[in-house]
Design a protein around this motif. Structure first.
Motif, short mmCIF file in Angstrom:
data_model
loop_
_atom_site.label_atom_id
_atom_site.label_comp_id
_atom_site.label_asym_id
_atom_site.label_seq_id
_atom_site.Cartn_x
_atom_site.Cartn_y
_atom_site.Cartn_z
N ILE A 129 -15.03 1.26 -3.35
CA ILE A 129 -14.07 2.10 -2.65
C ILE A 129 -14.83 3.06 -1.74
CG2 ILE A 129 -12.24 3.80 -2.88
CD1 ILE A 129 -11.47 0.98 -3.75
N VAL A 187 -14.64 -3.44 -7.35
CA VAL A 187 -14.54 -3.26 -5.91
C VAL A 187 -15.38 -2.04 -5.53
CG1 VAL A 187 -12.27 -4.32 -5.64
CG2 VAL A 187 -12.43 -1.88 -6.17
N SER A 235 -15.82 0.73 -8.44
CA SER A 235 -14.56 1.03 -9.11
C SER A 235 -13.99 -0.24 -9.73
CB SER A 235 -13.56 1.60 -8.10
OG SER A 235 -14.11 2.70 -7.39
N THR A 266 0.82 -1.21 0.00
CA THR A 266 0.00 0.00 0.00
C THR A 266 0.86 1.26 0.00
OG1 THR A 266 -1.74 -1.17 1.21
CG2 THR A 266 -1.84 1.23 1.21
N ALA A 326 -3.32 -2.56 -4.87
CA ALA A 326 -3.88 -1.56 -3.96
C ALA A 326 -4.35 -0.31 -4.70
CB ALA A 326 -2.84 -1.18 -2.91
N THR A 327 -4.73 -0.46 -5.98
CA THR A 327 -5.24 0.68 -6.74
C THR A 327 -6.57 0.35 -7.39
OG1 THR A 327 -3.93 -0.02 -8.67
CG2 THR A 327 -3.00 1.71 -7.27
N ALA A 328 -7.39 1.37 -7.56
CA ALA A 328 -8.67 1.21 -8.25
C ALA A 328 -9.02 2.51 -8.95
CB ALA A 328 -9.76 0.83 -7.26
N PRO A 384 -5.89 -2.71 1.29
CA PRO A 384 -6.40 -4.00 0.82
C PRO A 384 -7.09 -4.86 1.89
CG PRO A 384 -4.15 -3.63 0.08
CD PRO A 384 -4.44 -2.63 1.14
N GLU A 443 -6.83 -5.38 -15.06
CA GLU A 443 -8.25 -5.49 -14.74
C GLU A 443 -8.44 -6.62 -13.75
OE1 GLU A 443 -10.81 -5.72 -18.10
OE2 GLU A 443 -10.01 -3.91 -19.05
N ARG A 457 -10.72 -2.43 -10.02
CA ARG A 457 -9.42 -2.66 -9.39
C ARG A 457 -8.37 -2.81 -10.48
NH1 ARG A 457 -8.17 -7.03 -4.53
NH2 ARG A 457 -6.08 -6.25 -4.00
N THR A 458 -7.33 -1.99 -10.39
CA THR A 458 -6.30 -1.99 -11.43
C THR A 458 -4.97 -2.54 -10.94
OG1 THR A 458 -5.64 0.27 -10.86
CG2 THR A 458 -7.34 0.02 -12.55
#
Length: 263
Positions: A82, A80, A96, A44, A102-104, A126, A76, A98-99
């Motif tokens: 957020i 999720v 969102s 993160t 810990a990113t979206a 996460p 992809e 999720r990419t």
């Protein structure tokens, strides 16, 4: 020991130095005492610092496969929720994509005045905020919720409000397709209880209102033209008064729609 590293990394993270916090935990990554929670915290913080090499070191340790081997992680990984703060002090759950670990990327247009919008890339913690349902049927529709940590990269999208009487199902399907083809996120905020007034009889009609978000390379004039073309055959007109004022096109017509339908 590792406990000292945890405390040190947490203190550094609170001071805003995510890169340093991630480096502290990476030094103990191979320790037998390191737990998955330590690795996720490192991931993160490294994500917030855009230290993708450290992120990949963490996913390798966790046995989490990634498609790319270097540079920013953009994959992809499913939908999720957020959880983000709202201006009134409450929280909003934003669907969102999720990419990364810990990113979206936010997928739902937000009302104007919010600090975030569709297209924004955010870092999230996460750790699941809700347990995964045990029932297999409930699992199918479960979208995991995570708490947002920080904005990684704003998308620069602008939201515009629309309101009016709901069109036919066929017209609405076509309207959604027009937005989807252009990649413009659109979300209906009204529910089945929302109605508007028929301009002549006063009869209550099913209504619809929501927001459309467009990227920075799309001008308000272009959006106005697309909306005008997409809705010109509807039995009842749709209003987008704020957008009309921004482009100074048919403002009086939109004001009349708002007044006649009681929007």
């Amino acid at each position: 020991g590792i406990e000292a590293s945890r405390l040190w990394a947490a203190a550094v993270q609170q001071s805003g130095d995510n890169a340093r916090g991630a480096a502290i935990l990476r030094d103990v990554l191979d320790s037998e005492e390191a737990e998955p929670e330590d690795i996720w915290r490192m991931i993160t913080m490294a994500t917030a610092a855009e230290d993708w090499e450290t992120v990949r070191a963490g996913t390798t340790k966790l046995g989490m496969p990634l498609n790319s081997t270097e540079g920013p992680i953009e994959e992809e990984m499913g939908l999720v929720r957020i959880i983000l703060p709202a201006p009134d002090g409450s929280q909003r759950a934003v669907i969102s994509l999720r990419t990364g670990p810990a990113t979206a990327r936010l997928a739902i247009p937000q009302p104007s005045g919010m600090d975030y919008n569709a297209g924004d890339l955010v870092v999230f913690d996460p750790q699941l905020l809700e347990p995964i349902p045990e029932n297999p049927e409930e699992q199918e529709g479960f979208i995991p919720p995570f708490a947002a940590v920080s904005m990684l990269r704003p998308g620069g999208y602008t939201s515009w409000f629309f309101d009016g009487a709901a069109p036919s199902e066929a017209d609405w399907t076509e309207f959604n397709e027009v937005m989807a083809e252009r990649g413009w996120p659109m979300w209906v905020y009204s529910d089945d209880s929302y109605t508007v007034a028929h301009p002549t009889s006063g009869e209550r009609l099913p209504g619809v209102f929501g927001w459309i978000a467009v990227p920075p390379d799309v001008t308000p004039v272009e959006l106005d033209a697309v909306l005008d073309d997409a809705t010109e055959r509807w039995v009842h007109p749709l209003a987008w008064l704020d957008l009309a004022k921004a482009v100074d096109v048919e403002v009086e017509r939109h004001e009349r729609i708002v007044k006649e339908y009681g929007l």
